[in-house]
Design an enzyme around this catalytic site. Structure first.
Site, PDB file in Angstrom:
ATOM      1  N   ARG A 331       0.831  -1.205   0.000  1.00  0.00           N
ATOM      2  CA  ARG A 331       0.000   0.000   0.000  1.00  0.00           C
ATOM      3  C   ARG A 331       0.868   1.258   0.000  1.00  0.00           C
ATOM      4  O   ARG A 331       0.505   2.273  -0.604  1.00  0.00           O
ATOM      5  CB  ARG A 331      -0.954  -0.004   1.186  1.00  0.00           C
ATOM      6  CG  ARG A 331      -2.010   1.095   1.109  1.00  0.00           C
ATOM      7  CD  ARG A 331      -3.104   0.915   2.142  1.00  0.00           C
ATOM      8  NE  ARG A 331      -4.115  -0.042   1.763  1.00  0.00           N
ATOM      9  CZ  ARG A 331      -5.254   0.278   1.154  1.00  0.00           C
ATOM     10  NH1 ARG A 331      -5.494   1.529   0.807  1.00  0.00           N
ATOM     11  NH2 ARG A 331      -6.140  -0.644   0.869  1.00  0.00           N
ATOM     12  N   ARG A 363      -4.198   2.557  11.213  1.00  0.00           N
ATOM     13  CA  ARG A 363      -5.030   3.435  10.396  1.00  0.00           C
ATOM     14  C   ARG A 363      -4.260   4.060   9.223  1.00  0.00           C
ATOM     15  O   ARG A 363      -3.368   4.875   9.407  1.00  0.00           O
ATOM     16  CB  ARG A 363      -5.592   4.523  11.304  1.00  0.00           C
ATOM     17  CG  ARG A 363      -6.768   5.284  10.747  1.00  0.00           C
ATOM     18  CD  ARG A 363      -7.284   6.234  11.804  1.00  0.00           C
ATOM     19  NE  ARG A 363      -8.590   6.794  11.462  1.00  0.00           N
ATOM     20  CZ  ARG A 363      -9.296   7.582  12.279  1.00  0.00           C
ATOM     21  NH1 ARG A 363      -8.821   7.891  13.469  1.00  0.00           N
ATOM     22  NH2 ARG A 363     -10.473   8.049  11.894  1.00  0.00           N
ATOM     23  N   GLU A 736      -9.819   5.766   7.202  1.00  0.00           N
ATOM     24  CA  GLU A 736      -8.379   5.994   7.123  1.00  0.00           C
ATOM     25  C   GLU A 736      -7.948   7.257   6.376  1.00  0.00           C
ATOM     26  O   GLU A 736      -7.014   7.932   6.820  1.00  0.00           O
ATOM     27  CB  GLU A 736      -7.717   4.777   6.468  1.00  0.00           C
ATOM     28  CG  GLU A 736      -7.832   3.513   7.273  1.00  0.00           C
ATOM     29  CD  GLU A 736      -7.331   2.307   6.501  1.00  0.00           C
ATOM     30  OE1 GLU A 736      -6.422   1.623   6.993  1.00  0.00           O
ATOM     31  OE2 GLU A 736      -7.850   2.049   5.397  1.00  0.00           O
TER      32      GLU A 736
END
Length: 787
Positions: A331, A363, A736
């Protein structure tokens, strides 16, 4: 909350379909708000203890890397109230709690790899007795060399998973031909989740091989699997239940497994209920945090600030085991672009194996760590060119949706929902950015000690799990004969309001008031094989599943009502607690009662799987995200250049929640994420001593933001928009993405430090920007000016 926010919350969002009545889009309070205020909300530690309940504590390693030569528990067993001591040899099944790679033992098997690694379990008659007893163990170690930093892990080629590489075009050639070049490095620290409710599990043996686990977890199904494997039982023997958590933030996605397994192992041996509750110090010593990252970058850019080539190498402190470090790194790679089109890129990511806590989800899940690097670099480009950083950001934005050539990400997903241009333009105007920039320049010119800084930063955040098969959810909806409704789904409530939103969706679908719908505890015996409540997908997935279930019942009721009243099922309307068939309005509860008498099924399951997702981890390309959430913020700070102290004077944030399901909850999520992200980047510093012991393991040594850190002028708005994708009522995730908004705080501090040198030099500001870090950056600017 300021008056502007209050005024906004009085205005309901526009429903997805224009109608006179709606339950989605309304600013309803959190479904447990009153219970929270009255202290009546039941958390795991509040559950009445069954007769014979015992309490456990973990004995942990005092060494960062060592072989255990011997263990003596005589003094432990002699302590008051001690019932049993268990080691890895007492685990009936698999000694592992790793969520992906099986490299994370529940209890050490003779090798310890960080200070705080669990070695044994003590079970006693009280929590205090167990805690006192674990400290009496005598353990002899043979110490081994330890790796503590991501840089050291990279140099030693010590990784928990193979390094990742994403390339598009020829970044090196583009870099060589660029008119301007820069090279640099950055260190961004990790972050403790610091949930208010610590890790806790309560295991109660049931008949046969059954085991009930009450667990504060974001992933009940994974807890079910870990416990089943540890006990050498089948999944149907294990039931995991979670009514609510006192915060999770990712720290209870995979790492609640250790606590669930240890409680269950103890309970299985003793055939008595066992509770394992971590004290704050033990929690912070044992569990992983947000990954810290170290970056080295090379960027080529033009006279106008447009990025031509981007090369970055990022290495994280993964800790001693893999945990979720691979998807976190993935990510980070996918979010390095943030809101900017990058043509020729070379992105490398490594998850460094270190002798520290195994870092985990937090988060943003690597997204913030990827995006902060490009924002830092863009800020540097602007200063090198003598431009306002906002102008450099604008010229590098992804193209508008109809602009071919600048709307494809580095991982080959086309951006089709880009609103960043309009959103930033709106925030720039509403926050008076240009005027304030002039005022700040004038202030700094006349102020020798206090310096102000200003920054506007954007956010583009992809929504979906990296792993495609996690993007699914199930739900159950029951209608009782009095017209009341019960809903159960696979998501977990950690204060974010998922139950409120799902109940709103069901109420809206059935045309009844929200008060008629109740959500029950997440339970693996009700909805099976659930995904974690993570990746900002909770409301998206479970809302759709619950809508599917409610819609099935609604169709049955519509057909029944139409048949009884000579109507067309397609024209039957459900709204405001009535069912309308032609000119007749039948009370919902009355129709339900009649449907029951006619033997119409009044319950249904529902299911949803996000369409259009695919990802190739070998080429690091595909369509990993369903859509993007956008946002931007402006922050103004003042810095004392003699002490390094600073204060956030004003923050303005504009966030794209799509067609918000609940504006009040969404605004609250943005506010909370902003402050939490600000803490990560400014005050929350994790520090390990040379022996590898985490020294910031309590509120006395680890500073999360307090009320006094919140700006007096804090303006949060939701950007008017509807999701182009068929999300639940065209809403967008809010969990998030807002955590990236306070990038503007960090870069405003850097802007203030830069003003010391007349904005001619780039302050080497590290994160968190503690007072020490700020003074180091200012000193570097002053040294460059004097050179």
């Amino acid at each position: 909350m300021n008056s502007k926010t209050e005024a906004f919350l009085t205005q309901p969002a526009t429903p997805a379909v224009p109608m006179a009545w709606a339950e989605v889009g309304q600013s309803h309070p959190h479904e447990s708000a009153v219970l929270h205020v009255l202290g009546e909300a039941t958390y795991t530690d509040d559950i009445p203890e069954a007769a014979g309940t015992l309490h456990a504590a973990l004995g942990i390693s005092a060494k960062a890397h060592a072989n255990i030569l011997s263990m003596n528990f005589d003094a432990v067993k002699a302590m008051p109230g001690v019932v049993a001591v268990y080691t890895h040899k007492d685990i009936p099944g698999t000694n592992d709690c790793g969520p992906i790679i099986h490299d994370d033992p529940i209890l050490s098997e003779g090798l310890v790899e960080y200070v705080g690694q669990p070695i044994f379990i003590v079970v006693a008659t009280s929590h205090d007795n167990a805690r006192r007893a674990v400290k009496k163990a005598v353990i002899e170690y043979e110490e081994l060399p330890a790796i503590l930093t991501p840089q050291a892990a990279r140099d030693a080629k010590s990784f928990v998973v193979p390094p990742m590489h994403l390339a598009r075009g020829d970044a090196q050639a583009a870099f060589e031909r660029s008119p301007h070049k820069l090279k640099g490095s950055l260190h961004v620290g990790g972050q403790e989740q610091f949930y208010l409710e610590g890790q806790i599990s309560y295991a109660i043996p049931k008949e046969g091989k059954g085991m009930l686990i009450y667990c504060s977890t974001q992933h009940p199904t994974e807890m079910q699997h870990v416990v089943a494997h540890a006990l050498h039982r089948q999944s149907h023997d294990i039931v995991v239940e979670c009514r609510r958590m006192g915060g999770g933030f990712g720290g209870k996605e995979s790492q609640s497994a250790l606590w669930a397994a240890c409680a269950a192992i103890s309970a299985a041996h003793l055939r008595r209920p066992v509770k394992l509750r971590a004290d704050r110090d033990d929690d912070m010593m044992v569990t992983g945090k947000r990954h810290c990252f170290y970056y080295e970058y090379e960027m080529g850019y033009g006279d106008d600030g447009r990025i031509i080539a981007a090369k970055v190498e990022m290495v994280s402190r993964a800790g001693f085991s893999a945990d979720l470090s691979a998807p976190v790194a993935t990510r980070a790679v996918c979010h390095f672009d943030n809101a900017y089109y990058l043509g020729d890129v070379d992105i490398r990511a490594m998850a460094g194996k270190t002798n520290t806590q195994s870092n985990t989800a937090f988060r943003g899940f690597g997204g913030p760590q990827g995006a902060i690097a490009i924002e830092y670099i863009v800020d540097e480009i602007a200063r090198n060119l003598g431009m306002d950083a906002l102008d450099v950001r604008k010229i590098n934005f992804y193209g508008r949706n109809d602009e071919e050539g600048r709307n494809v990400t580095q991982y080959n997903q086309k951006v089709v929902d880009n609103v960043i241009h309009d959103l930033v333009a709106q925030l720039e105007e509403e926050s008076s950015y240009r005027k304030r920039r002039e005022e700040i320049n004038a202030f700094n010119a006349s102020s020798r000690v206090l310096k102000r800084g200003l920054a506007l930063t954007p956010v583009k955040f992809g929504i979906a799990f990296n792993v495609t098969h996690f993007n699914q959810a199930g739900a159950l909806v029951h209608i009782y004969t009095d017209g009341s409704v019960l809903v159960n789904h696979g998501g977990t409530e950690m204060g974010q309001g998922i139950n409120t939103k799902v109940c709103q969706v069901v109420a809206h679908e059935l045309g009844i008031d929200l008060a008629m719908v109740r959500a029950t505890a997440t339970d693996t015996s009700k909805v099976a094989n659930t995904s974690a409540t993570a990746a900002s997908t909770g409301a998206d997935l479970n809302g759709k599943a619950a809508q599917d279930a409610a819609n099935t019942i609604r169709k049955r009721l519509a057909e029944f009502a139409a048949k009884r009243h000579d109507g067309d099922p397609a024209t039957v309307r459900f709204e405001a607690n009535f069912v309308h068939v032609g000119d007749q309005a039948i009370p919902f509860a009355e129709l339900v009662q009649k449907a029951y008498m006619a033997r119409i099924q009044l319950w249904s399951d529902g299911f949803y799987a996000t369409p259009g997702l695919h990802w190739d981890p070998k080429t690091m390309s595909g369509n990993p995200f369903s859509y993007y959430a956008y946002g931007a913020s402006v922050s103004e700070v003042v810095v004392d250049t003699l002490t390094g102290e600073w204060k956030l004077l004003q923050a303005d944030a504009l966030y794209d929640a799509g067609n918000s399901l609940n504006p009040a909850i969404d605004v609250g999520q943005v506010e909370g994420a902003f402050i939490q992200g600000m803490g990560w980047l400014t005050t929350e510093e994790l520090w390990w001593n040379p022996a590898g012991k985490l020294m910031t393991h309590a509120p006395s040594t680890y500073k999360i933001p307090g009320v006094s850190d919140c700006p007096e002028n804090f303006n949060v708005r939701l950007f008017k928009n509807r999701n182009v994708m068929d999300s639940i009522h065209r809403s967008k995730a809010v969990g998030e993405p807002p955590l990236l908004l306070p990038f503007s705080v960090f870069l405003a501090i850097r802007d203030a430090c830069s003003s010391v040198g007349g904005h001619r030099y780039n302050p080497p500001l590290r994160a968190p920007a503690t007072s020490e870090a700020i003074l180091d950056a200012i000193s570097a600017v002053q040294a460059q000016g004097a050179a």
